[in-house]
Design an enzyme around this catalytic site. Structure first.
Site, PDB file in Angstrom:
ATOM      1  N   LEU A 120      -7.837   3.755 -14.879  1.00  0.00           N
ATOM      2  CA  LEU A 120      -7.944   3.894 -13.430  1.00  0.00           C
ATOM      3  C   LEU A 120      -6.427   3.132 -12.847  1.00  0.00           C
ATOM      4  CD1 LEU A 120     -11.684   2.951 -12.591  1.00  0.00           C
ATOM      5  CD2 LEU A 120     -10.591   5.117 -13.258  1.00  0.00           C
ATOM      6  N   TYR A 164      -2.473   2.194 -12.824  1.00  0.00           N
ATOM      7  CA  TYR A 164      -1.290   2.866 -12.869  1.00  0.00           C
ATOM      8  C   TYR A 164       0.034   1.766 -12.603  1.00  0.00           C
ATOM      9  CZ  TYR A 164      -2.312   2.374  -7.793  1.00  0.00           C
ATOM     10  OH  TYR A 164      -2.546   1.895  -6.654  1.00  0.00           O
ATOM     11  N   THR A 176      -8.855  -0.949   2.036  1.00  0.00           N
ATOM     12  CA  THR A 176      -8.553  -1.537   0.643  1.00  0.00           C
ATOM     13  C   THR A 176      -8.872  -3.068   0.617  1.00  0.00           C
ATOM     14  OG1 THR A 176      -6.890  -1.264  -1.249  1.00  0.00           O
ATOM     15  CG2 THR A 176      -6.078  -1.897   1.093  1.00  0.00           C
ATOM     16  N   ASP A 191     -13.436   7.488  -3.949  1.00  0.00           N
ATOM     17  CA  ASP A 191     -13.038   7.099  -5.251  1.00  0.00           C
ATOM     18  C   ASP A 191     -13.521   7.960  -6.306  1.00  0.00           C
ATOM     19  OD1 ASP A 191     -11.134   5.013  -4.490  1.00  0.00           O
ATOM     20  OD2 ASP A 191     -12.460   3.408  -4.907  1.00  0.00           O
ATOM     21  N   SER A 245       0.797  -1.121   0.148  1.00  0.00           N
ATOM     22  CA  SER A 245      -0.086   0.091  -0.079  1.00  0.00           C
ATOM     23  C   SER A 245       0.923   1.275   0.052  1.00  0.00           C
ATOM     24  CB  SER A 245      -0.902  -0.115   1.213  1.00  0.00           C
ATOM     25  OG  SER A 245      -1.727   1.373   1.368  1.00  0.00           O
ATOM     26  N   ALA A 279     -16.891  -3.087 -16.083  1.00  0.00           N
ATOM     27  CA  ALA A 279     -18.214  -2.838 -15.283  1.00  0.00           C
ATOM     28  C   ALA A 279     -18.027  -3.637 -13.761  1.00  0.00           C
ATOM     29  CB  ALA A 279     -19.205  -3.377 -16.134  1.00  0.00           C
ATOM     30  N   GLY A 280     -16.838  -3.275 -13.296  1.00  0.00           N
ATOM     31  CA  GLY A 280     -16.498  -4.049 -12.146  1.00  0.00           C
ATOM     32  C   GLY A 280     -16.835  -2.913 -10.884  1.00  0.00           C
ATOM     33  N   GLY A 281     -16.490  -2.985  -9.679  1.00  0.00           N
ATOM     34  CA  GLY A 281     -16.532  -2.272  -8.502  1.00  0.00           C
ATOM     35  C   GLY A 281     -16.210  -0.857  -8.729  1.00  0.00           C
ATOM     36  N   ALA A 282     -15.036  -0.715  -9.592  1.00  0.00           N
ATOM     37  CA  ALA A 282     -14.552   0.708  -9.290  1.00  0.00           C
ATOM     38  C   ALA A 282     -15.699   1.553 -10.230  1.00  0.00           C
ATOM     39  CB  ALA A 282     -13.142   0.864 -10.172  1.00  0.00           C
ATOM     40  N   LYS A 329     -13.459  -3.777   1.121  1.00  0.00           N
ATOM     41  CA  LYS A 329     -14.223  -2.587   0.638  1.00  0.00           C
ATOM     42  C   LYS A 329     -15.788  -2.695   0.623  1.00  0.00           C
ATOM     43  CE  LYS A 329     -12.137   0.114  -2.402  1.00  0.00           C
ATOM     44  NZ  LYS A 329     -11.278   0.800  -3.626  1.00  0.00           N
TER      45      LYS A 329
HETATM   46  N1  LIG Z   1      -6.504   4.508  -9.198  1.00  0.00           N
HETATM   47  C1  LIG Z   1      -7.328   4.328  -8.308  1.00  0.00           C
HETATM   48  O1  LIG Z   1      -7.269   4.899  -7.292  1.00  0.00           O
HETATM   49  C2  LIG Z   1      -8.294   3.232  -8.290  1.00  0.00           C
HETATM   50  C3  LIG Z   1      -9.295   2.996  -7.493  1.00  0.00           C
HETATM   51  C4  LIG Z   1      -9.937   1.827  -7.922  1.00  0.00           C
HETATM   52  C5  LIG Z   1      -9.567   0.964  -8.684  1.00  0.00           C
HETATM   53  N2  LIG Z   1      -8.617   1.180  -9.577  1.00  0.00           N
HETATM   54  C6  LIG Z   1      -8.249   0.126 -10.533  1.00  0.00           C
HETATM   55  O2  LIG Z   1      -9.266  -0.201 -11.362  1.00  0.00           O
HETATM   56  C7  LIG Z   1      -9.342  -1.481 -11.913  1.00  0.00           C
HETATM   57  C8  LIG Z   1     -10.742  -2.191 -12.081  1.00  0.00           C
HETATM   58  O3  LIG Z   1     -10.988  -2.218 -10.361  1.00  0.00           O
HETATM   59  P1  LIG Z   1     -12.556  -3.016  -9.970  1.00  0.00           P
HETATM   60  O4  LIG Z   1     -12.440  -2.954  -8.379  1.00  0.00           O
HETATM   61  O5  LIG Z   1     -13.635  -2.292 -10.690  1.00  0.00           O
HETATM   62  O6  LIG Z   1     -12.152  -4.530 -10.275  1.00  0.00           O
HETATM   63  P2  LIG Z   1     -13.292  -5.647 -10.723  1.00  0.00           P
HETATM   64  O7  LIG Z   1     -14.480  -5.483  -9.871  1.00  0.00           O
HETATM   65  O8  LIG Z   1     -12.443  -7.062 -10.328  1.00  0.00           O
HETATM   66  O9  LIG Z   1     -13.712  -5.732 -12.143  1.00  0.00           O
HETATM   67  C9  LIG Z   1     -12.742  -5.817 -12.969  1.00  0.00           C
HETATM   68  C10 LIG Z   1     -13.364  -5.602 -14.659  1.00  0.00           C
HETATM   69  O10 LIG Z   1     -12.134  -5.795 -15.450  1.00  0.00           O
HETATM   70  C11 LIG Z   1     -12.541  -6.593 -16.527  1.00  0.00           C
HETATM   71  N3  LIG Z   1     -11.621  -7.440 -16.999  1.00  0.00           N
HETATM   72  C12 LIG Z   1     -10.736  -8.246 -16.190  1.00  0.00           C
HETATM   73  N4  LIG Z   1      -9.808  -8.495 -16.924  1.00  0.00           N
HETATM   74  C13 LIG Z   1     -10.336  -8.530 -18.180  1.00  0.00           C
HETATM   75  C14 LIG Z   1      -9.385  -9.056 -19.582  1.00  0.00           C
HETATM   76  N5  LIG Z   1      -8.453  -9.845 -19.667  1.00  0.00           N
HETATM   77  N6  LIG Z   1     -10.159  -8.456 -20.755  1.00  0.00           N
HETATM   78  C15 LIG Z   1     -11.224  -7.522 -20.674  1.00  0.00           C
HETATM   79  N7  LIG Z   1     -11.935  -7.342 -19.325  1.00  0.00           N
HETATM   80  C16 LIG Z   1     -11.284  -7.835 -18.310  1.00  0.00           C
HETATM   81  C17 LIG Z   1     -13.627  -7.478 -15.882  1.00  0.00           C
HETATM   82  O11 LIG Z   1     -14.471  -7.900 -16.779  1.00  0.00           O
HETATM   83  P3  LIG Z   1     -15.627  -9.254 -16.569  1.00  0.00           P
HETATM   84  O12 LIG Z   1     -16.684  -8.484 -15.719  1.00  0.00           O
HETATM   85  O13 LIG Z   1     -16.055  -9.474 -17.905  1.00  0.00           O
HETATM   86  O14 LIG Z   1     -14.755 -10.019 -15.865  1.00  0.00           O
HETATM   87  C18 LIG Z   1     -14.610  -6.223 -14.949  1.00  0.00           C
HETATM   88  O15 LIG Z   1     -15.049  -5.281 -15.702  1.00  0.00           O
HETATM   89  C19 LIG Z   1      -8.367  -2.211 -11.291  1.00  0.00           C
HETATM   90  O16 LIG Z   1      -6.841  -2.215 -12.110  1.00  0.00           O
HETATM   91  C20 LIG Z   1      -7.781  -1.309 -10.168  1.00  0.00           C
HETATM   92  O17 LIG Z   1      -6.541  -1.274  -9.657  1.00  0.00           O
HETATM   93  C21 LIG Z   1      -7.917   2.199  -9.347  1.00  0.00           C
END
Ligand SMILES: NC(=O)c1ccc[n+]([C@@H]2O[C@H](COP(=O)([O-])OP(=O)(O)OC[C@H]3O[C@@H](n4cnc5c(N)ncnc54)[C@H](OP(=O)(O)O)[C@@H]3O)[C@@H](O)[C@H]2O)c1
Length: 270
Positions: free
Chosen positions: A214, A216, A62, A102, A15, A127-130, A66
């Site tokens: 999103l 880095y 984290t 966020d 972290s 379309a995940g949690g973020a 979450k």
């Molecule tokens: N900068 C920041 O402060 C911040 C804050 C939050 C999150 N993030 C980053 O944002 C990203 C998403 O986070 P999350 O929490 O939303 O994750 P999550 O809930 O696990 O969702 C993952 C997403 O990525 C898609 N995915 C994964 N592998 C893939 C691939 N090979 N090809 C196409 N789509 C793929 C998934 O699609 P499916 O639904 O089809 O599996 C889903 O839409 C992460 O990398 C995280 O580190 C950054």
């Protein structure tokens, strides 16, 4: 006595929050201590009670806590409910008040970069949690069009349904984007963590358009290369969002918004 704060997660050693908050404290002249606490999922309720008993004033949350942590709060902000996740806890009598910074962090970073949304066509890939966290601020900015595309087609449908009272979210699959043009493309997938890039049709980005990831660090590379090949006018990673969401948490705890430029510079140099 020095006020104590911490980030909880599992694992937690990676972290950047302790470094970020230590610099915020220095730059705002605040006396505080900030720890990283490894909390295994089954220990979360116990750890929250213990950290409260020990007098901690606030916590960052984290992965993987979450979502689960929301059920353990005495209250949860509207934006955290909308996001379905809590990343910031404020100590209150009898427990923790949950919030999610966020979306605010994302929005502030777009603003910092001069990326406009009002009247623009915006595509979110993933379309995940973020995405649940960033849809609120994006819709509030009144884009001309907001499309969410995903590998799994049901997730954008569910988001469109969930946010229908807030604004219009158009659900798509990646393939169905063919022929579209967007002014802003946001990569919100975790594909970059495994060195991959979602399969998207070509020529999605309008002239002068911006691309924002999103992710880095090393996870940014696949989308950065794709965005560069699309001749994006702006190509940005999510490090600024990380710093801004931390600044929003700091502001909730301390009542003062810290400057973010120095922290961002230090993280990039590290
Ligand atoms: N900068 C920041 O402060 C911040 C804050 C939050 C999150 N993030 C980053 O944002 C990203 C998403 O986070 P999350 O929490 O939303 O994750 P999550 O809930 O696990 O969702 C993952 C997403 O990525 C898609 N995915 C994964 N592998 C893939 C691939 N090979 N090809 C196409 N789509 C793929 C998934 O699609 P499916 O639904 O089809 O599996 C889903 O839409 C992460 O990398 C995280 O580190 C950054």
């Amino acid at each position: 006595m020095t006020d104590r704060y911490a980030v909880i997660g599992h694992p937690i050693a990676h972290s950047k929050s302790p470094l970020i908050h230590a610099q915020f404290a220095r730059e705002t002249g605040q006396d505080l201590a900030y720890d990283a606490v490894d909390v295994e999922p089954e220990m979360l309720p116990f750890a929250l009670r213990q950290l409260h008993d020990e007098g901690y004033r606030g916590l960052n949350v984290t992965l993987p806590h979450k979502t689960e942590v929301a059920q353990l709060c005495v209250g949860v902000s509207e934006r955290a409910q909308q996001a379905g996740a809590v990343n910031t806890l404020l100590r209150v009598d009898g427990g923790w008040q949950g919030d999610n910074t966020d979306g605010d962090g994302f929005w502030r970073d777009l603003t910092r970069l001069g990326i406009g949304v009002a009247g623009r066509r915006v595509l979110i890939v993933g379309a995940g949690g973020a995405v649940r966290g960033i849809l609120g601020p994006l819709l509030a900015a009144r884009p001309a069009l907001l499309v969410v595309s995903n590998r799994n087609p049901w997730k954008p449908e569910a988001l469109a349904e969930q946010f229908k009272e807030v604004g219009s979210v158009v659900p798509r699959t990646h393939l169905a984007l063919k022929g579209d043009r967007y002014d802003l493309i946001v990569n919100a997938t975790s594909a970059g963590l495994s060195g991959a890039m979602p399969r998207l049709p070509g020529q999605l980005l309008a002239d002068g358009g911006a691309c924002y990831d999103l992710s880095y660090g090393a996870a940014f590379a696949p989308f950065r290369d794709w965005a560069t090949a699309q001749k994006a006018a702006i190509v940005a990673d999510g490090l600024g969002m990380l710093v801004e969401q931390a600044a929003s948490a700091f502001e909730i705890w301390r009542g003062v918004r810290p400057p973010t430029a120095g922290v961002l510079q230090a993280l990039r140099a590290a």
